[in-house]
Design an enzyme around this catalytic site. Structure first.
Site, PDB file in Angstrom:
ATOM      1  N   SER A 134      64.108  18.689  -0.126  1.00  0.00           N
ATOM      2  CA  SER A 134      65.082  17.686  -0.534  1.00  0.00           C
ATOM      3  C   SER A 134      65.573  17.741  -1.953  1.00  0.00           C
ATOM      4  CB  SER A 134      64.342  16.343  -0.324  1.00  0.00           C
ATOM      5  OG  SER A 134      64.072  16.053   0.840  1.00  0.00           O
TER       6      SER A 134
HETATM    7  N1  SAH Z   1      59.874  16.017   2.083  1.00  0.00           N
HETATM    8  C1  SAH Z   1      60.484  17.146   2.285  1.00  0.00           C
HETATM    9  C2  SAH Z   1      61.845  16.884   3.015  1.00  0.00           C
HETATM   10  C3  SAH Z   1      61.735  17.509   4.194  1.00  0.00           C
HETATM   11  S1  SAH Z   1      63.160  17.743   5.048  1.00  0.00           S
HETATM   12  C4  SAH Z   1      60.438  17.845   0.767  1.00  0.00           C
HETATM   13  O1  SAH Z   1      59.692  17.764   0.019  1.00  0.00           O
HETATM   14  O2  SAH Z   1      61.524  18.212   0.155  1.00  0.00           O
HETATM   15  C5  SAH Z   1      62.752  16.638   6.532  1.00  0.00           C
HETATM   16  C6  SAH Z   1      61.631  17.129   7.278  1.00  0.00           C
HETATM   17  O3  SAH Z   1      61.434  16.239   8.310  1.00  0.00           O
HETATM   18  C7  SAH Z   1      61.658  18.615   8.026  1.00  0.00           C
HETATM   19  O4  SAH Z   1      60.722  19.340   7.931  1.00  0.00           O
HETATM   20  C8  SAH Z   1      61.632  17.959   9.578  1.00  0.00           C
HETATM   21  O5  SAH Z   1      61.371  18.955  10.543  1.00  0.00           O
HETATM   22  C9  SAH Z   1      60.900  16.678   9.417  1.00  0.00           C
HETATM   23  N2  SAH Z   1      60.890  15.597  10.406  1.00  0.00           N
HETATM   24  C10 SAH Z   1      62.044  15.273  11.012  1.00  0.00           C
HETATM   25  N3  SAH Z   1      61.673  14.568  12.179  1.00  0.00           N
HETATM   26  C11 SAH Z   1      60.568  14.408  12.029  1.00  0.00           C
HETATM   27  C12 SAH Z   1      59.642  13.498  12.688  1.00  0.00           C
HETATM   28  N4  SAH Z   1      59.680  12.727  13.909  1.00  0.00           N
HETATM   29  N5  SAH Z   1      58.174  13.653  12.362  1.00  0.00           N
HETATM   30  C13 SAH Z   1      57.725  14.356  11.272  1.00  0.00           C
HETATM   31  N6  SAH Z   1      58.549  15.056  10.682  1.00  0.00           N
HETATM   32  C14 SAH Z   1      59.772  14.909  10.903  1.00  0.00           C
END
Ligand code: SAH
Length: 287
Positions: A134
Protein backbone atom coordinates in the site's frame (compact mmCIF):
# COMPACT_ATOMS: atom_id res chain seq x y z
CA UNK A 1 -19.74 9.94 13.62
CA UNK A 2 -23.22 10.83 12.80
CA UNK A 3 -24.92 7.99 10.96
CA UNK A 4 -26.56 5.55 13.33
CA UNK A 5 -27.91 2.12 12.71
CA UNK A 6 -29.11 -0.65 14.89
CA UNK A 7 -29.58 -2.86 11.84
CA UNK A 8 -26.90 -5.20 10.70
CA UNK A 9 -24.91 -5.22 8.50
CA UNK A 10 -24.71 -1.46 7.97
CA UNK A 11 -26.41 -0.39 4.75
CA UNK A 12 -24.39 2.16 2.81
CA UNK A 13 -27.31 4.58 3.01
CA UNK A 14 -26.55 4.79 6.71
CA UNK A 15 -23.08 5.93 5.98
CA UNK A 16 -22.26 9.57 5.45
CA UNK A 17 -20.87 10.40 2.02
CA UNK A 18 -18.19 12.86 1.00
CA UNK A 19 -15.41 14.30 3.06
CA UNK A 20 -17.08 14.00 6.40
CA UNK A 21 -13.95 13.09 8.32
CA UNK A 22 -13.51 15.35 11.33
CA UNK A 23 -10.93 18.04 10.57
CA UNK A 24 -7.87 17.41 12.60
CA UNK A 25 -6.76 20.09 15.01
CA UNK A 26 -3.37 20.34 16.66
CA UNK A 27 -5.09 19.81 19.99
CA UNK A 28 -5.97 16.33 18.81
CA UNK A 29 -2.38 15.30 18.94
CA UNK A 30 0.16 14.96 21.63
CA UNK A 31 3.79 14.83 20.62
CA UNK A 32 4.96 11.35 21.39
CA UNK A 33 8.29 9.73 20.88
CA UNK A 34 8.28 6.23 19.59
CA UNK A 35 10.15 3.76 21.72
CA UNK A 36 11.34 1.28 19.12
CA UNK A 37 11.38 -2.25 20.36
CA UNK A 38 14.70 -3.91 20.85
CA UNK A 39 14.30 -6.03 17.75
CA UNK A 40 13.67 -3.06 15.53
CA UNK A 41 16.53 -1.24 17.17
CA UNK A 42 18.82 -4.16 16.43
CA UNK A 43 17.79 -4.22 12.81
CA UNK A 44 18.25 -0.51 12.49
CA UNK A 45 21.84 -0.68 13.61
CA UNK A 46 22.57 -1.81 10.07
CA UNK A 47 20.01 0.21 8.15
CA UNK A 48 19.36 3.20 10.39
CA UNK A 49 22.40 3.65 12.65
CA UNK A 50 21.50 7.14 13.87
CA UNK A 51 17.94 6.13 14.64
CA UNK A 52 19.19 3.02 16.38
CA UNK A 53 21.45 5.18 18.49
CA UNK A 54 18.37 7.16 19.46
CA UNK A 55 19.71 10.33 17.87
CA UNK A 56 16.87 11.00 15.47
CA UNK A 57 14.10 12.62 17.40
CA UNK A 58 10.60 13.15 16.13
CA UNK A 59 10.57 16.34 14.15
CA UNK A 60 6.86 16.74 14.91
CA UNK A 61 4.52 18.29 12.39
CA UNK A 62 5.85 21.82 12.60
CA UNK A 63 9.29 20.80 11.41
CA UNK A 64 8.07 19.35 8.09
CA UNK A 65 8.90 19.30 5.17
CA UNK A 66 12.43 20.67 4.81
CA UNK A 67 15.28 18.19 5.04
CA UNK A 68 17.28 18.89 8.16
CA UNK A 69 21.06 18.70 8.19
CA UNK A 70 20.75 15.58 10.32
CA UNK A 71 18.52 13.92 7.73
CA UNK A 72 21.03 14.77 4.99
CA UNK A 73 23.66 12.96 7.02
CA UNK A 74 21.54 9.86 7.49
CA UNK A 75 22.35 6.72 5.49
CA UNK A 76 20.32 6.39 2.32
CA UNK A 77 17.40 4.21 3.54
CA UNK A 78 16.88 6.15 6.75
CA UNK A 79 16.94 9.41 4.83
CA UNK A 80 14.49 7.92 2.37
CA UNK A 81 12.13 6.93 5.17
CA UNK A 82 12.45 10.37 6.78
CA UNK A 83 11.65 12.13 3.50
CA UNK A 84 8.78 9.70 2.88
CA UNK A 85 7.34 10.47 6.32
CA UNK A 86 7.57 14.19 5.53
CA UNK A 87 5.69 13.69 2.26
CA UNK A 88 3.00 11.83 4.19
CA UNK A 89 2.87 14.57 6.84
CA UNK A 90 2.58 17.22 4.13
CA UNK A 91 -0.66 15.51 3.05
CA UNK A 92 -2.20 16.07 6.46
CA UNK A 93 -1.06 13.14 8.61
CA UNK A 94 -0.16 14.59 11.98
CA UNK A 95 -0.03 11.59 14.26
CA UNK A 96 3.60 11.66 15.36
CA UNK A 97 3.50 8.08 16.59
CA UNK A 98 2.46 6.93 13.12
CA UNK A 99 4.99 9.20 11.37
CA UNK A 100 7.74 7.90 13.65
CA UNK A 101 6.72 4.34 12.79
CA UNK A 102 7.05 5.19 9.06
CA UNK A 103 10.54 6.51 9.78
CA UNK A 104 11.42 3.44 11.84
CA UNK A 105 10.42 0.66 9.44
CA UNK A 106 12.70 0.33 6.39
CA UNK A 107 10.17 -0.02 3.56
CA UNK A 108 12.77 -1.12 1.00
CA UNK A 109 13.04 -4.45 2.87
CA UNK A 110 9.45 -5.25 1.87
CA UNK A 111 9.79 -4.96 -1.92
CA UNK A 112 11.85 -6.84 -4.51
CA UNK A 113 15.39 -5.52 -4.80
CA UNK A 114 14.63 -4.29 -8.33
CA UNK A 115 12.08 -1.90 -6.78
CA UNK A 116 14.09 -0.94 -3.70
CA UNK A 117 15.08 2.39 -5.23
CA UNK A 118 11.41 3.35 -5.38
CA UNK A 119 10.55 2.08 -1.90
CA UNK A 120 10.46 5.54 -0.32
CA UNK A 121 8.19 7.09 -2.93
CA UNK A 122 4.68 7.75 -1.66
CA UNK A 123 3.22 5.19 -3.98
CA UNK A 124 1.96 1.62 -4.01
CA UNK A 125 4.29 -0.89 -5.69
CA UNK A 126 3.81 -4.43 -7.02
CA UNK A 127 4.70 -7.30 -4.66
CA UNK A 128 3.81 -10.17 -7.02
CA UNK A 129 0.68 -12.32 -7.22
CA UNK A 130 -1.19 -9.27 -8.63
CA UNK A 131 -0.98 -7.55 -5.22
CA UNK A 132 0.64 -4.34 -4.04
CA UNK A 133 2.33 -2.83 -1.03
CA UNK A 134 0.00 0.00 0.00
CA UNK A 135 0.89 3.64 -0.49
CA UNK A 136 2.59 5.00 2.68
CA UNK A 137 0.05 7.83 2.94
CA UNK A 138 -2.78 5.27 2.93
CA UNK A 139 -1.08 3.10 5.56
CA UNK A 140 -0.65 6.16 7.77
CA UNK A 141 -4.17 7.46 7.11
CA UNK A 142 -5.84 4.21 8.14
CA UNK A 143 -3.83 3.87 11.33
CA UNK A 144 -4.21 7.54 12.19
CA UNK A 145 -7.96 7.33 11.67
CA UNK A 146 -8.45 4.56 14.22
CA UNK A 147 -5.96 6.04 16.66
CA UNK A 148 -7.44 9.50 16.47
CA UNK A 149 -10.95 8.23 17.05
CA UNK A 150 -9.70 6.05 19.90
CA UNK A 151 -8.30 9.16 21.57
CA UNK A 152 -4.68 8.62 20.43
CA UNK A 153 -4.13 6.04 23.12
CA UNK A 154 -1.99 3.01 22.31
CA UNK A 155 -4.15 0.38 20.66
CA UNK A 156 -4.19 -2.88 22.56
CA UNK A 157 -5.31 -5.49 20.04
CA UNK A 158 -5.37 -4.85 16.29
CA UNK A 159 -6.38 -7.11 13.40
CA UNK A 160 -5.16 -6.45 9.87
CA UNK A 161 -6.79 -8.19 6.91
CA UNK A 162 -4.38 -8.52 3.98
CA UNK A 163 -0.80 -8.88 5.20
CA UNK A 164 0.66 -8.68 1.69
CA UNK A 165 4.39 -8.19 2.13
CA UNK A 166 3.99 -7.33 5.84
CA UNK A 167 4.87 -3.63 5.75
CA UNK A 168 1.72 -2.27 7.36
CA UNK A 169 1.81 -5.05 9.95
CA UNK A 170 5.33 -3.93 10.90
CA UNK A 171 4.18 -0.30 11.15
CA UNK A 172 1.21 -1.40 13.27
CA UNK A 173 3.53 -3.32 15.59
CA UNK A 174 5.01 0.05 16.56
CA UNK A 175 1.71 1.61 17.58
CA UNK A 176 -0.20 -1.31 19.13
CA UNK A 177 0.39 -3.79 21.92
CA UNK A 178 -0.66 -6.82 19.90
CA UNK A 179 -1.09 -7.14 16.13
CA UNK A 180 -2.64 -10.02 14.17
CA UNK A 181 -2.50 -10.05 10.38
CA UNK A 182 -4.18 -12.47 7.98
CA UNK A 183 -3.22 -13.20 4.35
CA UNK A 184 -5.09 -15.49 1.94
CA UNK A 185 -2.24 -16.08 -0.55
CA UNK A 186 0.14 -18.61 0.96
CA UNK A 187 3.16 -17.41 -1.03
CA UNK A 188 2.65 -13.85 0.25
CA UNK A 189 2.08 -15.05 3.80
CA UNK A 190 5.44 -16.87 3.58
CA UNK A 191 7.07 -13.86 1.98
CA UNK A 192 5.81 -11.58 4.75
CA UNK A 193 7.08 -14.03 7.35
CA UNK A 194 10.47 -13.93 5.65
CA UNK A 195 10.48 -10.12 5.38
CA UNK A 196 9.54 -9.71 9.02
CA UNK A 197 11.82 -12.35 10.51
CA UNK A 198 14.72 -9.97 10.80
CA UNK A 199 12.69 -7.56 12.98
CA UNK A 200 11.76 -10.24 15.52
CA UNK A 201 8.59 -8.47 16.54
CA UNK A 202 7.17 -10.37 19.51
CA UNK A 203 3.83 -8.53 19.33
CA UNK A 204 3.03 -9.47 15.70
CA UNK A 205 1.32 -12.72 14.69
CA UNK A 206 0.80 -13.69 11.04
CA UNK A 207 -2.02 -16.02 10.02
CA UNK A 208 -2.67 -17.75 6.71
CA UNK A 209 -6.40 -17.85 5.99
CA UNK A 210 -9.46 -16.01 4.70
CA UNK A 211 -9.49 -12.70 6.51
CA UNK A 212 -13.19 -12.28 5.78
CA UNK A 213 -13.75 -14.67 8.65
CA UNK A 214 -11.52 -12.70 11.01
CA UNK A 215 -9.92 -14.42 13.99
CA UNK A 216 -12.80 -15.31 16.32
CA UNK A 217 -10.43 -17.12 18.68
CA UNK A 218 -8.63 -13.83 19.42
CA UNK A 219 -11.52 -11.33 19.10
CA UNK A 220 -12.61 -8.79 20.18
CA UNK A 221 -10.22 -6.27 18.63
CA UNK A 222 -10.13 -2.63 19.49
CA UNK A 223 -9.12 -1.86 15.91
CA UNK A 224 -9.55 -3.73 12.63
CA UNK A 225 -7.79 -2.50 9.48
CA UNK A 226 -8.78 -4.01 6.15
CA UNK A 227 -6.19 -3.58 3.40
CA UNK A 228 -8.32 -4.89 0.50
CA UNK A 229 -11.60 -3.55 -0.88
CA UNK A 230 -14.94 -5.36 -0.85
CA UNK A 231 -18.39 -4.23 -1.86
CA UNK A 232 -19.21 -4.41 1.81
CA UNK A 233 -17.45 -5.35 5.02
CA UNK A 234 -17.90 -9.01 6.03
CA UNK A 235 -20.34 -9.46 8.89
CA UNK A 236 -17.89 -11.55 10.94
CA UNK A 237 -15.54 -8.59 11.15
CA UNK A 238 -18.23 -6.25 12.51
CA UNK A 239 -18.93 -8.83 15.18
CA UNK A 240 -15.26 -9.15 16.13
CA UNK A 241 -14.95 -5.46 16.96
CA UNK A 242 -14.87 -4.62 20.65
CA UNK A 243 -17.70 -2.36 21.76
CA UNK A 244 -16.07 1.07 21.54
CA UNK A 245 -13.61 -0.30 18.94
CA UNK A 246 -12.97 0.98 15.41
CA UNK A 247 -12.63 -0.50 11.95
CA UNK A 248 -11.31 1.16 8.81
CA UNK A 249 -12.04 -0.52 5.49
CA UNK A 250 -12.02 0.38 1.80
CA UNK A 251 -15.48 -0.19 0.35
CA UNK A 252 -16.51 -0.23 -3.32
CA UNK A 253 -15.22 -1.52 -6.65
CA UNK A 254 -14.68 1.10 -9.37
CA UNK A 255 -14.98 3.94 -6.87
CA UNK A 256 -13.72 3.02 -3.44
CA UNK A 257 -13.94 4.96 -0.22
CA UNK A 258 -12.39 4.44 3.19
CA UNK A 259 -15.14 3.66 5.66
CA UNK A 260 -14.50 4.25 9.36
CA UNK A 261 -16.85 2.40 11.69
CA UNK A 262 -17.26 2.51 15.44
CA UNK A 263 -19.06 -0.23 17.34
CA UNK A 264 -21.16 1.84 19.69
CA UNK A 265 -23.09 -1.00 21.30
CA UNK A 266 -23.64 -4.73 21.24
CA UNK A 267 -25.88 -4.38 18.20
CA UNK A 268 -25.00 -0.89 17.05
CA UNK A 269 -22.40 0.48 14.66
CA UNK A 270 -21.84 3.99 13.30
CA UNK A 271 -19.91 4.77 10.13
CA UNK A 272 -18.50 7.69 8.19
CA UNK A 273 -16.78 7.79 4.82
CA UNK A 274 -13.37 9.42 5.04
CA UNK A 275 -12.06 9.79 1.48
CA UNK A 276 -11.56 8.06 -1.87
CA UNK A 277 -8.94 5.34 -2.00
CA UNK A 278 -7.60 2.57 -4.23
CA UNK A 279 -7.08 -1.01 -3.01
CA UNK A 280 -6.78 -4.49 -4.50
CA UNK A 281 -9.97 -6.58 -4.10
CA UNK A 282 -10.91 -8.44 -0.93
CA UNK A 283 -11.36 -12.01 -2.13
CA UNK A 284 -12.93 -15.11 -0.67
CA UNK A 285 -11.07 -18.26 0.31
CA UNK A 286 -7.39 -19.06 0.25
CA UNK A 287 -4.90 -19.91 -2.50
N1 SAH B 1 -1.09 -4.60 4.11
C1 SAH B 1 -0.33 -4.60 2.87
C2 SAH B 1 -1.19 -4.40 1.68
C3 SAH B 1 -1.41 -5.67 1.05
S1 SAH B 1 -2.39 -5.61 -0.41
C4 SAH B 1 0.83 -3.63 2.98
O1 SAH B 1 1.48 -3.68 3.99
O2 SAH B 1 1.11 -2.88 2.07
C5 SAH B 1 -3.81 -6.46 0.14
C6 SAH B 1 -3.61 -7.91 0.48
O3 SAH B 1 -4.88 -8.39 0.90
C7 SAH B 1 -3.16 -8.81 -0.67
O4 SAH B 1 -1.97 -9.45 -0.30
C8 SAH B 1 -4.31 -9.80 -0.80
O5 SAH B 1 -3.89 -11.12 -1.12
C9 SAH B 1 -4.93 -9.76 0.57
N2 SAH B 1 -6.31 -10.22 0.67
C10 SAH B 1 -7.34 -10.04 -0.19
N3 SAH B 1 -8.43 -10.66 0.25
C11 SAH B 1 -8.10 -11.25 1.44
C12 SAH B 1 -8.78 -12.05 2.39
N4 SAH B 1 -10.07 -12.40 2.21
N5 SAH B 1 -8.11 -12.47 3.48
C13 SAH B 1 -6.83 -12.16 3.67
N6 SAH B 1 -6.11 -11.42 2.81
C14 SAH B 1 -6.73 -10.97 1.71
Amino acid sequence: MSAKSSRFPLPLSHVMGGDTGRRLSDADYRLREIAPQTAVRNRMQTCFPDKAAGQVKSSGFAAMPVLSVRQKNLPEPARGAAVMAEKVAAQGIRDTLVLDALRAIPRHLFVASALAQRAYEDTSLPIGHHQTISRPYTVARMIEAVRLEAGNKKLSSVLEIGTGCGYQAAVLSQVADQVYSIERIRALHEQARQNLRVFRLPNLRLHYGDGRLGLPQVAPFDAIIIAAAGLDVPEALFLQMAVGGYMVAPVGSERQQLQLTKRTGKKQWESVMLEDCRFVPLRQGVI
